[in-house]
Motif scaffolding. Structure first.
Motif, mmCIF file in Angstrom:
data_model
loop_
_atom_site.group_PDB
_atom_site.id
_atom_site.type_symbol
_atom_site.label_atom_id
_atom_site.label_comp_id
_atom_site.label_asym_id
_atom_site.label_seq_id
_atom_site.Cartn_x
_atom_site.Cartn_y
_atom_site.Cartn_z
ATOM 1 N N ASN A 78 -3.445 -2.034 -5.861
ATOM 2 C CA ASN A 78 -4.714 -2.177 -5.150
ATOM 3 C C ASN A 78 -5.357 -3.520 -5.464
ATOM 4 O O ASN A 78 -5.934 -4.170 -4.585
ATOM 5 C CB ASN A 78 -5.660 -1.044 -5.516
ATOM 6 C CG ASN A 78 -5.258 0.276 -4.851
ATOM 7 O OD1 ASN A 78 -4.600 0.280 -3.814
ATOM 8 N ND2 ASN A 78 -5.654 1.389 -5.457
ATOM 9 N N ASN A 100 2.088 2.756 -3.376
ATOM 10 C CA ASN A 100 1.165 3.512 -4.221
ATOM 11 C C ASN A 100 1.543 4.978 -4.326
ATOM 12 O O ASN A 100 1.236 5.641 -5.307
ATOM 13 C CB ASN A 100 -0.265 3.398 -3.686
ATOM 14 C CG ASN A 100 -0.851 2.017 -3.949
ATOM 15 O OD1 ASN A 100 -0.333 1.265 -4.766
ATOM 16 N ND2 ASN A 100 -1.943 1.703 -3.250
ATOM 17 N N LYS A 149 0.825 -1.209 0.000
ATOM 18 C CA LYS A 149 0.000 0.000 0.000
ATOM 19 C C LYS A 149 0.855 1.253 0.000
ATOM 20 O O LYS A 149 0.531 2.238 -0.677
ATOM 21 C CB LYS A 149 -0.922 -0.026 1.217
ATOM 22 C CG LYS A 149 -1.957 1.080 1.255
ATOM 23 C CD LYS A 149 -2.868 0.912 2.467
ATOM 24 C CE LYS A 149 -3.927 2.009 2.496
ATOM 25 N NZ LYS A 149 -4.822 1.864 3.680
#
Length: 562
Positions: A103, A93, A90
């Motif tokens: 994702n 990103n 995560k």
């Protein structure tokens, strides 16, 4: 019972879910366990060989639902590791343009290792449900990767361990992978951890088979204790309607005793009324006796009663000894704690419950004198006295012994005779520092009070200090009386010590004996003023210790022998 070898991915796949029984222990792995697991994973990633994580024991509760009888620590920790990897993906990103792809990876990995997103909700269902204390934090914070509102100071200790485990693995992944892609981290979770970590999965159909395995097998991580075994077993006997009440009683007992001390307490409680049993055999024996609801609640009621007694017997500051007529009991409980003996606890528990107050007080005084002679000075075999104490305790339970005098009579063959005690005491050595210091102060103050014919000086509160007559670091002026080669033999003999005011002790330092004697005469303590020998020689020291042995024999005597 069936068993198979299977990977972590296979355990967590195919829509299977796992429930840690609500009454099982909290999460308890710590940093040393996480380090071991991480080192194994690093080795696994380098060799690409399968790595075996031991066995997990599961009880079927439906076609795809299982209770985790053993293995919860490993499954919980591996799920936290998976979450730490997802958090690392995560974080990427914000650093690369593949946000949508990452994702998607996170969603797929969640579905495979942790659980699906619930329809119409931002939250995720979980493949793993923890016990009643840890599940809320696991589901609402860790599983959702929601950390902003967490205040570590308000967390349960076990929830804090869960959070610390997450932070540990999150940092370790950061250290291992420098600027990784989402694909690299996803492959690490699926192909290394998921496919190469192997378990022996043992499935059982009923509680009887489950708890037999739970009792007899030892697995990687924090070993099962008699506390875990007993808790799980007795709760498995109860219907849901009785479970809440039993859990409340259990928590009170565990809070009173402390989980670390619970196995010892349980054994001491058991042998206070039953024949001796070794710790490793205790659960099996208890299980043969506890078979019904009534058995469970009788056991819990007794454990609750005796837990308060057991705690008080090891704590002289306990409120039990604070009443106006409890001075003698306070003194003896404090002595037994100082002596560091435990064998008397089952007997004293049973006596506290069955003797009247006067007889219990007399028993404490006798046991303190007995323990000082037998354990502290005599250093006799503790297993011998445990057998004898056990026999007496059972007789108290049955009502065959009702007086302290009867206990004294039953122990007459093990009470160290005066002649033997004098011989033991005449060579007693104790250091004036470390663990010995408090015991040394106690002995010296008891002798001082004896010499003062009823003195009340307290070894914990009195400001007196310990003076070495032959200094601890003597200079050459002492070598004529005590050659260097024999100094070590004598300077820690108990007769080489005296009590002394701090100011006089400082003045003594390493002075010769003639100068010390002048200072001793200034003391308010009787003990140093009685040191009047013309010289301090090994023979003088021996003679004084013989005198001290005579005084000790009169102090620590059997109170039932006039």
């Amino acid at each position: 019972m069936t068993s198979s070898t299977t990977s972590l991915s296979e355990i967590l796949g195919n829509g299977l879910t796992y429930q840690v029984p609500v009454f099982q222990r909290d999460y308890s792995w710590k940093e040393e366990n996480w380090i071991d697991l991480w080192e194994d994973i690093k080795m696994l990633s380098e060799t690409e060989k399968d790595y075996y994580m031991g066995a997990i024991v599961l009880q079927k509760k439906g076609k795809k639902n299982f209770l985790v009888i053993d293995g919860q620590q490993r499954l919980t920790t591996l799920s936290i590791l998976a979450l730490a990897i997802l958090k690392n993906i995560k974080d990427i990103n914000t650093l690369e343009a593949e946000a949508n792809l990452n994702n998607d990876r996170i969603s797929e990995l969640r579905a495979g290792f942790l659980g699906q997103r619930e329809v119409g909700s931002r939250n995720y269902s979980s493949k793993l449900t923890l016990n009643e204390n840890n599940d809320d934090f696991y589901q609402s914070k860790l599983l959702q990767l929601s950390f902003k509102s967490i205040n570590p100071k308000t967390l349960l200790d076990s929830d804090k361990l869960l959070l610390d485990a997450f932070n540990f693995f999150y940092e370790k992944i950061n250290e291992k992978f420098k600027n990784p892609t989402g694909e690299v981290l996803a492959d690490f979770l699926t192909k290394t951890i998921g496919d190469k970590m192997m378990f022996i999965k043992i499935e059982v159909e009923d509680e009887s088979s489950a708890y037999t395995l739970f009792e007899t097998l030892n697995y990687r991580g924090v070993d099962l204790t008699v506390t875990d075994l007993l808790k799980n077993y007795i709760f498995s006997l109860l219907p849901k309607t009785d479970l809440d009440g039993a859990k409340i009683t259990w928590k009170k007992i565990a809070s009173t005793i402390g989980l670390e001390k619970f196995p010892t307490f349980l054994r001491h409680y058991w042998i206070s009324k039953n024949p001796l049993v070794r710790q490793e055999q205790l659960f099996k024996l208890v299980r043969t006796e506890i078979k019904t609801n009534d058995d469970v609640f009788e056991l819990l009621d007794n454990l609750e009663i005796y837990s308060d007694i057991y705690t008080a017997l090891q704590d002289p500051q306990n409120i039990e000894w604070k009443s106006g007529d409890s001075r003698e009991k306070f003194k003896r409980i404090r002595e037994l704690k100082l002596f560091g003996v435990k064998q008397q606890l089952p007997l004293l528990m049973m006596a506290k419950q069955n003797f009247d107050d006067d007889q219990f007080t007399k028993l404490l005084k006798f046991i303190a004198a007995f323990s000082f002679r037998y354990n502290v000075v005599g250093q006799r075999q503790p297993n011998v006295i445990e057998i004898k104490f056990n026999d007496i305790s059972q007789k108290i339970y049955k009502g065959e012994i009702k007086r302290a005098q009867d206990v004294s009579d039953a122990l007459s063959d093990l009470f160290i005779p005066d002649t033997d005690f004098k011989n033991d005491f005449s060579t007693l050595q104790l250091f004036s520092y470390g663990r010995d210091k408090k015991l040394l102060r106690y002995i010296l103050f008891e002798i001082e009070n004896f010499l003062s014919e009823g003195g009340q000086r307290d070894y914990e509160n009195d400001a007196g200090t310990i003076e070495h007559i032959l200094p601890e670091n003597p200079d050459e002026n002492w070598e004529k009386s005590f050659p260097i080669k024999i100094q070590e033999k004598y300077k820690y003999r108990i007769s080489n010590y005296t009590l002394l005011e701090n100011r006089i002790n400082r003045d003594c330092e390493r002075k010769i004996f003639d100068d010390k004697k002048v200072l001793y005469e200034q003391s308010e303590y009787l003990m140093p003023r009685r040191i009047t020998a013309p010289e301090w020689l090994p023979s003088t020291l021996d003679a004084r210790q013989n005198d001290m042995a005579k005084w000790a024999t009169a102090i620590w005597k059997n109170p039932f022998n006039s």
